[in-house]
Design a protein around this motif. Sequence first.
Motif, PDB file in Angstrom:
ATOM      1  N   PRO A 100      58.999  54.314  49.726  1.00 18.70           N
ATOM      2  CA  PRO A 100      59.388  53.256  50.447  1.00 18.70           C
ATOM      3  C   PRO A 100      58.356  52.089  50.595  1.00 18.70           C
ATOM      4  O   PRO A 100      58.514  50.882  50.860  1.00 18.70           O
ATOM      5  N   TRP A 101      57.000  52.608  50.386  1.00 21.43           N
ATOM      6  CA  TRP A 101      55.754  51.580  50.521  1.00 21.43           C
ATOM      7  C   TRP A 101      55.453  51.321  49.014  1.00 21.43           C
ATOM      8  O   TRP A 101      54.944  52.215  48.258  1.00 21.43           O
ATOM      9  N   HIS A 102      55.626  50.151  48.487  1.00 21.96           N
ATOM     10  CA  HIS A 102      55.161  50.064  47.054  1.00 21.96           C
ATOM     11  C   HIS A 102      55.075  48.234  46.564  1.00 21.96           C
ATOM     12  O   HIS A 102      55.234  47.483  47.688  1.00 21.96           O
ATOM     13  N   LEU A 103      54.473  48.140  45.583  1.00 23.55           N
ATOM     14  CA  LEU A 103      53.905  46.903  45.254  1.00 23.55           C
ATOM     15  C   LEU A 103      54.713  45.964  44.586  1.00 23.55           C
ATOM     16  O   LEU A 103      54.681  44.818  44.266  1.00 23.55           O
ATOM     17  N   GLY A 104      55.758  46.217  44.163  1.00 24.52           N
ATOM     18  CA  GLY A 104      57.040  45.785  43.376  1.00 24.52           C
ATOM     19  C   GLY A 104      56.325  45.440  41.848  1.00 24.52           C
ATOM     20  O   GLY A 104      55.519  45.858  41.339  1.00 24.52           O
ATOM     21  N   VAL A 105      56.490  43.750  41.647  1.00 22.92           N
ATOM     22  CA  VAL A 105      55.840  43.453  40.490  1.00 22.92           C
ATOM     23  C   VAL A 105      54.354  43.347  40.465  1.00 22.92           C
ATOM     24  O   VAL A 105      53.986  43.162  39.270  1.00 22.92           O
ATOM     25  N   TRP A 106      53.861  43.624  41.488  1.00 23.62           N
ATOM     26  CA  TRP A 106      52.234  43.508  41.695  1.00 23.62           C
ATOM     27  C   TRP A 106      51.782  44.665  41.110  1.00 23.62           C
ATOM     28  O   TRP A 106      50.364  44.677  40.916  1.00 23.62           O
ATOM     29  N   SER A 107      52.400  45.825  40.906  1.00 22.04           N
ATOM     30  CA  SER A 107      52.005  47.063  40.764  1.00 22.04           C
ATOM     31  C   SER A 107      51.093  47.096  39.244  1.00 22.04           C
ATOM     32  O   SER A 107      49.966  47.447  39.226  1.00 22.04           O
ATOM     33  N   ALA A 108      51.482  46.514  38.188  1.00 19.90           N
ATOM     34  CA  ALA A 108      50.662  46.387  37.071  1.00 19.90           C
ATOM     35  C   ALA A 108      49.283  45.744  37.091  1.00 19.90           C
ATOM     36  O   ALA A 108      48.491  46.259  36.932  1.00 19.90           O
ATOM     37  N   PRO A 109      49.553  44.426  37.480  1.00 16.30           N
ATOM     38  CA  PRO A 109      48.100  43.759  37.537  1.00 16.30           C
ATOM     39  C   PRO A 109      47.198  44.348  38.622  1.00 16.30           C
ATOM     40  O   PRO A 109      46.064  44.258  38.275  1.00 16.30           O
ATOM     41  N   ILE A 110      47.572  44.750  39.600  1.00 15.02           N
ATOM     42  CA  ILE A 110      46.782  45.384  40.623  1.00 15.02           C
ATOM     43  C   ILE A 110      46.353  46.747  40.190  1.00 15.02           C
ATOM     44  O   ILE A 110      44.840  46.957  40.244  1.00 15.02           O
ATOM     45  N   GLY A 111      46.944  47.536  39.407  1.00 18.51           N
ATOM     46  CA  GLY A 111      46.646  48.739  38.785  1.00 18.51           C
ATOM     47  C   GLY A 111      45.592  48.543  37.644  1.00 18.51           C
ATOM     48  O   GLY A 111      44.429  49.439  37.770  1.00 18.51           O
ATOM     49  N   TRP A 112      45.635  47.621  36.739  1.00 11.28           N
ATOM     50  CA  TRP A 112      44.684  47.340  35.681  1.00 11.28           C
ATOM     51  C   TRP A 112      43.419  46.981  36.214  1.00 11.28           C
ATOM     52  O   TRP A 112      42.338  47.162  35.783  1.00 11.28           O
ATOM     53  N   ILE A 113      43.496  45.722  37.389  1.00  8.90           N
ATOM     54  CA  ILE A 113      42.379  45.479  37.948  1.00  8.90           C
ATOM     55  C   ILE A 113      41.550  46.467  38.360  1.00  8.90           C
ATOM     56  O   ILE A 113      40.110  46.629  38.609  1.00  8.90           O
ATOM     57  N   ALA A 114      42.083  47.515  39.199  1.00  8.83           N
ATOM     58  CA  ALA A 114      41.408  48.460  39.837  1.00  8.83           C
ATOM     59  C   ALA A 114      40.744  49.363  38.948  1.00  8.83           C
ATOM     60  O   ALA A 114      39.656  49.929  39.168  1.00  8.83           O
ATOM     61  N   VAL A 115      41.463  49.738  37.813  1.00  9.65           N
ATOM     62  CA  VAL A 115      41.007  50.558  36.869  1.00  9.65           C
ATOM     63  C   VAL A 115      39.618  49.912  36.348  1.00  9.65           C
ATOM     64  O   VAL A 115      38.733  50.511  35.789  1.00  9.65           O
ATOM     65  N   ILE A 116      39.838  48.635  35.670  1.00 10.82           N
ATOM     66  CA  ILE A 116      38.452  48.198  35.249  1.00 10.82           C
ATOM     67  C   ILE A 116      37.415  47.780  35.965  1.00 10.82           C
ATOM     68  O   ILE A 116      36.181  48.339  35.789  1.00 10.82           O
ATOM     69  N   TRP A 117      37.757  47.614  37.460  1.00 10.28           N
ATOM     70  CA  TRP A 117      36.647  47.967  38.408  1.00 10.28           C
ATOM     71  C   TRP A 117      35.915  49.132  38.476  1.00 10.28           C
ATOM     72  O   TRP A 117      34.622  49.079  38.769  1.00 10.28           O
ATOM     73  N   VAL A 118      36.557  49.879  38.551  1.00 11.21           N
ATOM     74  CA  VAL A 118      36.024  51.496  38.746  1.00 11.21           C
ATOM     75  C   VAL A 118      35.099  51.584  37.367  1.00 11.21           C
ATOM     76  O   VAL A 118      34.113  52.282  37.392  1.00 11.21           O
ATOM     77  N   ALA A 119      35.597  51.400  36.274  1.00 10.99           N
ATOM     78  CA  ALA A 119      35.075  51.664  35.076  1.00 10.99           C
ATOM     79  C   ALA A 119      33.639  50.814  35.257  1.00 10.99           C
ATOM     80  O   ALA A 119      32.320  51.316  34.847  1.00 10.99           O
ATOM     81  N   ILE A 120      33.442  49.711  35.761  1.00  8.18           N
ATOM     82  CA  ILE A 120      32.298  48.921  35.843  1.00  8.18           C
ATOM     83  C   ILE A 120      31.231  49.523  36.895  1.00  8.18           C
ATOM     84  O   ILE A 120      30.087  49.831  36.552  1.00  8.18           O
TER      85      ILE A 120
END
Length: 568
Positions: free
Chosen positions: A467-487
């Motif tokens: 019931p709590w979700h990001l909608g269309v923002w899920s993909a861009p938020i997800g990829w930014i999060a992954v890249i930041w953690v890699a850095i």
Amino acid sequence: MSVSKRQTKDELIAHDMKRLHGLGYAQELFRAMGGFSNFAISFTIISILSGCVTLFYLIPTTVGFPAASIGWPLITIFVVIVALGMAELASAYPTAGGLYYWSSKLGFRGRGGPAWGWYTGWFNLIGQVGITAGIAYGAAITVDLLLHAWIPSFPATPGFADPLTQWTTLLIYAIILFVVAMLNIFGVRLVAFLNDVSVWWHIVGVILIVAGVIGATIIGYQFIPGTNGVAPAAPVTGTTQGFNSLSTLFTVNSGANGTGFPIWYAFLIGLLLAQYTYTGYDASAHMTEETVGAETRAPWGVVMSVVVSFFAGYALLMALVATTPVLLAPNPNPHNLPAVNNFVNGVLYILQSRLGYILGTLLFAMIAVAQLFCSMSSVTSNSRMIYAFSRDGAVPFHNVWHSLNRGRTPRNAIILAAVAAFVLAIPTLFNYTSYLAIVSIAVIGLYIAYAIPIFLRQFAPDFKTGPWHLGVWSAPIGWIAVIWVAIISVLFMLPTVTPITRDNFNYTSVVVLGVILLVTIWWLASARKWFKGPIVQGTEEELEAIEHAVGETHLPEGVEGVAGGGGE
């Protein structure tokens, strides 16, 4: 995320149990936490009065005040993004296993799920042990410094470069771990209550510190001519100034760079102050099996713990750096910060300089209590992760760590969390810089575990949101999060000081790469044959039998058609 009617607590619990059954687990833990308590445990583990104080020394040793004034909001942007990605998954899979469960279920289109869960689980577990060690050992340092301020003969050598101080700190550390473990064993109700208290303790503590140092500086200007806002009894030598100028607060200070590396590299090292503080907010996900209305309250707990910490933490840091007494003599450079760096503790130095000995040490004592709250909550979260990972057979002697006491608390897992954290800090007896390695291990281990399921989420088109979700923002938020953690995973394994010696070597890279190697060997040689990811504890009847055995009174089949989530 709305519901047609306000749900009662019993209805929410019944729905939570029904959802948990759908994930394959029985309601063994005691579900009593509300939304505020779920938020409180993550906010307490983030603990701005812990991370900001423990690593405050990075400010005068890297780039000066911008390590706080610029570093804190910069890091917050990316941490919020990571938190949003985690919150969406916490709503979809509200189970104590949290991160490793998410990775196991997502996999790559259903392939390799157990392997992803295995790596995520062990990084999460090691990161949680590291964060518990970092927090509790930091609390031990704070208590040691406080006792030294009250009893000067008490050993607390600046830099902790003598064996007596290191042994004393380790003893205090052991006592802290014992106390917080006992508090956890008493049960979830006590932990929830103390976490609620902790939120207000942190907020009030920040308000008192901010109002105190700023107010004292203003009063010093107005009513104590010649002191420039510094208390007459303060342990300060030379001429001092009052408020630091805005340009000073936001200007990189090359004179503060003690790393030996270029100033841009020193700025990156200084980011560890904020990044380390923003850890542990996965606790809201790990507490979902003890939270009422978990599908919505746990995600909000993850996100809001970061958001509230930003405002409170930035107010704290800016007040401290704005009122840091800067020595003007013998060096006329207004960026000269040797006093705050050389004093036994930078924050204690500021408090005593501005407020005097009595008020300064009393506020420092308030910081120490906040760090004890933080240590308690970290053990809570760590023990739930151990409990859940053991429930699926991933931890050696898993039956021991999965067992509950009469109060439905994972006592053995709590003890293991405390003992493992103690063992991790033993090397500080021989090399104090290993504490920075513990901090870095905690950051890297946890954030890798945060990023793996978010990464896998991007390759799961059939992912069913909660019931709590990001909608269309899920993909861009997800990829930014992954890249930041890699850095940051690469950044915090790099050397922090040059020339590199045995004493200042950053052992984080050795530990992280060693963990990857050991976990991989274990997986290939053995675990892949028996670890199949999250288990199903039984049929509906078998799950209810497990619940009956532990004394659960709510029945999920007793409520029909209850929608997910709900408000307070």
